[in-house]
Design a protein around this motif. Structure first.
Motif, PDB file in Angstrom:
ATOM      1  N   ARG A  70      -6.108 -12.872   8.137  1.00 24.26           N
ATOM      2  CA  ARG A  70      -6.891 -12.498   9.323  1.00 24.26           C
ATOM      3  C   ARG A  70      -7.648 -11.201   9.087  1.00 24.26           C
ATOM      4  N   GLN A  71      -6.992 -10.233   8.463  1.00 28.24           N
ATOM      5  CA  GLN A  71      -7.630  -8.939   8.232  1.00 28.24           C
ATOM      6  C   GLN A  71      -8.765  -9.038   7.217  1.00 28.24           C
ATOM      7  N   ILE A  72      -8.599  -9.905   6.216  1.00 33.86           N
ATOM      8  CA  ILE A  72      -9.672 -10.102   5.231  1.00 33.86           C
ATOM      9  C   ILE A  72     -10.864 -10.790   5.893  1.00 33.86           C
ATOM     10  N   ILE A  73     -10.594 -11.838   6.654  1.00 35.03           N
ATOM     11  CA  ILE A  73     -11.661 -12.585   7.321  1.00 35.03           C
ATOM     12  C   ILE A  73     -12.414 -11.687   8.309  1.00 35.03           C
ATOM     13  N   ALA A  74     -11.676 -10.832   9.026  1.00 33.47           N
ATOM     14  CA  ALA A  74     -12.289  -9.966  10.028  1.00 33.47           C
ATOM     15  C   ALA A  74     -12.992  -8.760   9.416  1.00 33.47           C
ATOM     16  N   GLY A  75     -12.853  -8.585   8.096  1.00 32.47           N
ATOM     17  CA  GLY A  75     -13.493  -7.451   7.444  1.00 32.47           C
ATOM     18  C   GLY A  75     -12.714  -6.159   7.565  1.00 32.47           C
ATOM     19  N   GLN A  76     -11.468  -6.229   8.094  1.00 33.73           N
ATOM     20  CA  GLN A  76     -10.637  -5.034   8.179  1.00 33.73           C
ATOM     21  C   GLN A  76     -10.126  -4.626   6.805  1.00 33.73           C
ATOM     22  N   LEU A  77      -9.949  -5.610   5.941  1.00 30.45           N
ATOM     23  CA  LEU A  77      -9.668  -5.358   4.528  1.00 30.45           C
ATOM     24  C   LEU A  77     -10.932  -5.703   3.761  1.00 30.45           C
ATOM     25  N   ARG A  78     -11.537  -4.750   3.121  1.00 29.87           N
ATOM     26  CA  ARG A  78     -12.847  -4.910   2.521  1.00 29.87           C
ATOM     27  C   ARG A  78     -12.748  -5.338   1.064  1.00 29.87           C
ATOM     28  N   PRO A  79     -13.823  -5.911   0.508  1.00 33.44           N
ATOM     29  CA  PRO A  79     -13.854  -6.242  -0.924  1.00 33.44           C
ATOM     30  C   PRO A  79     -13.482  -5.026  -1.775  1.00 33.44           C
ATOM     31  N   ARG A  80     -12.652  -5.268  -2.777  1.00 34.20           N
ATOM     32  CA  ARG A  80     -12.165  -4.264  -3.730  1.00 34.20           C
ATOM     33  C   ARG A  80     -11.018  -3.414  -3.169  1.00 34.20           C
ATOM     34  N   GLU A  81     -10.673  -3.619  -1.876  1.00 33.24           N
ATOM     35  CA  GLU A  81      -9.584  -2.832  -1.314  1.00 33.24           C
ATOM     36  C   GLU A  81      -8.254  -3.290  -1.889  1.00 33.24           C
ATOM     37  N   ARG A  82      -7.414  -2.324  -2.261  1.00 38.75           N
ATOM     38  CA  ARG A  82      -6.128  -2.623  -2.889  1.00 38.75           C
ATOM     39  C   ARG A  82      -5.074  -2.904  -1.824  1.00 38.75           C
ATOM     40  N   LEU A  83      -4.239  -3.918  -2.078  1.00 38.54           N
ATOM     41  CA  LEU A  83      -3.129  -4.248  -1.191  1.00 38.54           C
ATOM     42  C   LEU A  83      -1.838  -3.725  -1.826  1.00 38.54           C
ATOM     43  N   VAL A  84      -1.208  -2.778  -1.180  1.00 42.28           N
ATOM     44  CA  VAL A  84      -0.022  -2.114  -1.721  1.00 42.28           C
ATOM     45  C   VAL A  84       1.228  -2.705  -1.072  1.00 42.28           C
ATOM     46  N   GLU A  85       2.135  -3.190  -1.903  1.00 42.19           N
ATOM     47  CA  GLU A  85       3.339  -3.867  -1.400  1.00 42.19           C
ATOM     48  C   GLU A  85       4.101  -3.029  -0.384  1.00 42.19           C
ATOM     49  N   ASP A  86       4.388  -1.775  -0.731  1.00 39.55           N
ATOM     50  CA  ASP A  86       5.219  -0.945   0.134  1.00 39.55           C
ATOM     51  C   ASP A  86       4.545  -0.704   1.484  1.00 39.55           C
ATOM     52  N   GLU A  87       3.241  -0.507   1.479  1.00 44.62           N
ATOM     53  CA  GLU A  87       2.523  -0.274   2.735  1.00 44.62           C
ATOM     54  C   GLU A  87       2.564  -1.521   3.623  1.00 44.62           C
ATOM     55  N   ILE A  88       2.400  -2.682   2.997  1.00 45.65           N
ATOM     56  CA  ILE A  88       2.404  -3.922   3.770  1.00 45.65           C
ATOM     57  C   ILE A  88       3.806  -4.233   4.277  1.00 45.65           C
ATOM     58  N   MET A  89       4.827  -3.948   3.476  1.00 49.30           N
ATOM     59  CA  MET A  89       6.203  -4.117   3.931  1.00 49.30           C
ATOM     60  C   MET A  89       6.469  -3.258   5.160  1.00 49.30           C
ATOM     61  N   ALA A  90       5.996  -2.013   5.130  1.00 47.12           N
ATOM     62  CA  ALA A  90       6.214  -1.105   6.265  1.00 47.12           C
ATOM     63  C   ALA A  90       5.443  -1.570   7.494  1.00 47.12           C
ATOM     64  N   ARG A  91       4.233  -2.045   7.285  1.00 48.22           N
ATOM     65  CA  ARG A  91       3.384  -2.439   8.401  1.00 48.22           C
ATOM     66  C   ARG A  91       3.845  -3.742   9.057  1.00 48.22           C
ATOM     67  N   THR A  92       4.317  -4.689   8.236  1.00 53.43           N
ATOM     68  CA  THR A  92       4.709  -6.002   8.761  1.00 53.43           C
ATOM     69  C   THR A  92       6.212  -6.132   8.984  1.00 53.43           C
ATOM     70  N   GLU A  93       6.986  -5.176   8.452  1.00 52.89           N
ATOM     71  CA  GLU A  93       8.448  -5.226   8.525  1.00 52.89           C
ATOM     72  C   GLU A  93       8.993  -6.472   7.826  1.00 52.89           C
ATOM     73  N   ALA A  94       8.328  -6.889   6.777  1.00 51.27           N
ATOM     74  CA  ALA A  94       8.758  -8.057   6.004  1.00 51.27           C
ATOM     75  C   ALA A  94       9.407  -7.598   4.704  1.00 51.27           C
ATOM     76  N   THR A  95      10.103  -8.519   4.048  1.00 49.88           N
ATOM     77  CA  THR A  95      10.757  -8.204   2.788  1.00 49.88           C
ATOM     78  C   THR A  95       9.735  -8.177   1.649  1.00 49.88           C
TER      79      THR A  95
END
Length: 225
Positions: A24-49
């Protein structure tokens, strides 16, 4: 203490939840081309493993939305202008060849199937459910091209459709372009109902070109300002 460290991974947050949120974030342009996806940041943001995040990355990569770069990790997929033009030249060749195979009126079963998908796509688009728009748009075109009678051609189209997902989806949040896409889907159904392969090809040309031009303007013109 960093507040992010206090958030414990939630076992109930599946990889599919993480995948759909990042999609959803990629489609909406919230995550832009070339933007890095960091595991730890996404784990903290989504509360997922970590396992869920990594599996979500795998699915995003399979769908062509991200790439893995040596020493850079996972990044939102990006293309140069030359790569975009080359990809779309191939797509146009393949998809117009498939359109030319619809020289006779399509079976009613195919027309009904495509009409159902197009109707669901229209409803999802107007409700701004972009994850569903993404999936239903893919379904519509795959069913159409699988019905052209050449499965190798359909496989090749599917491959290049996946390759251009980040380009096509950039236009999804634009209401005017979504409405045009809805209209074109139903016009394509009308064309195959009448066996008008040439008209179908003209519709396909405009259908695939418009998101490409939107992406180029949004990515390269805006970024240069």
């Amino acid at each position: 203490m960093n507040s992010l460290a206090k958030v414990a991974p939630d076992q109930s947050k599946s990889w599919d939840f993480v995948y759909r949120e990042l999609q959803r974030q990629i489609i909406a342009g919230q995550l832009r081309p070339r933007e890095r996806l960091v595991e730890d940041e996404i784990m903290a943001r989504t509360e997922a493993t970590r396992h869920a995040v990594r599996k979500a990355f795998d699915e995003l990569e399979r769908m062509g939305l991200v790439v893995r770069q040596p020493n850079k990790g996972v990044q939102v997929r990006d293309y140069s202008i030359t790569e975009i033009e080359e990809l779309y030249e191939i797509r146009e060749c393949l998809e117009l060849r498939a359109a030319a195979r619809f020289s006779r009126p399509a079976d009613q079963a195919l027309v009904d199937q495509l009409t159902e998908i197009a109707s669901q796509h229209r409803d999802a688009s107007r409700a701004q459910r972009f994850g569903e728009v993404f999936s239903l748009n893919n379904d519509f075109h795959e069913v159409l091209y699988r019905s052209a009678g050449n499965q190798q051609l359909a496989d090749a189209i599917l491959h290049y459709t996946f390759a251009t997902h980040p380009i096509r989806t950039r236009a999804f949040p634009n209401e005017e372009l979504r409405e045009i896409a809805i209209t074109e889907h139903f016009a394509m159904i009308d064309a195959i109902t009448r066996g008008e392969g040439q008209r179908l090809g003209e519709l396909i040309h405009s259908h695939i070109t418009r998101p490409k031009e939107f992406y180029l303007r949004a990515t390269y013109i805006q970024d240069s300002l």
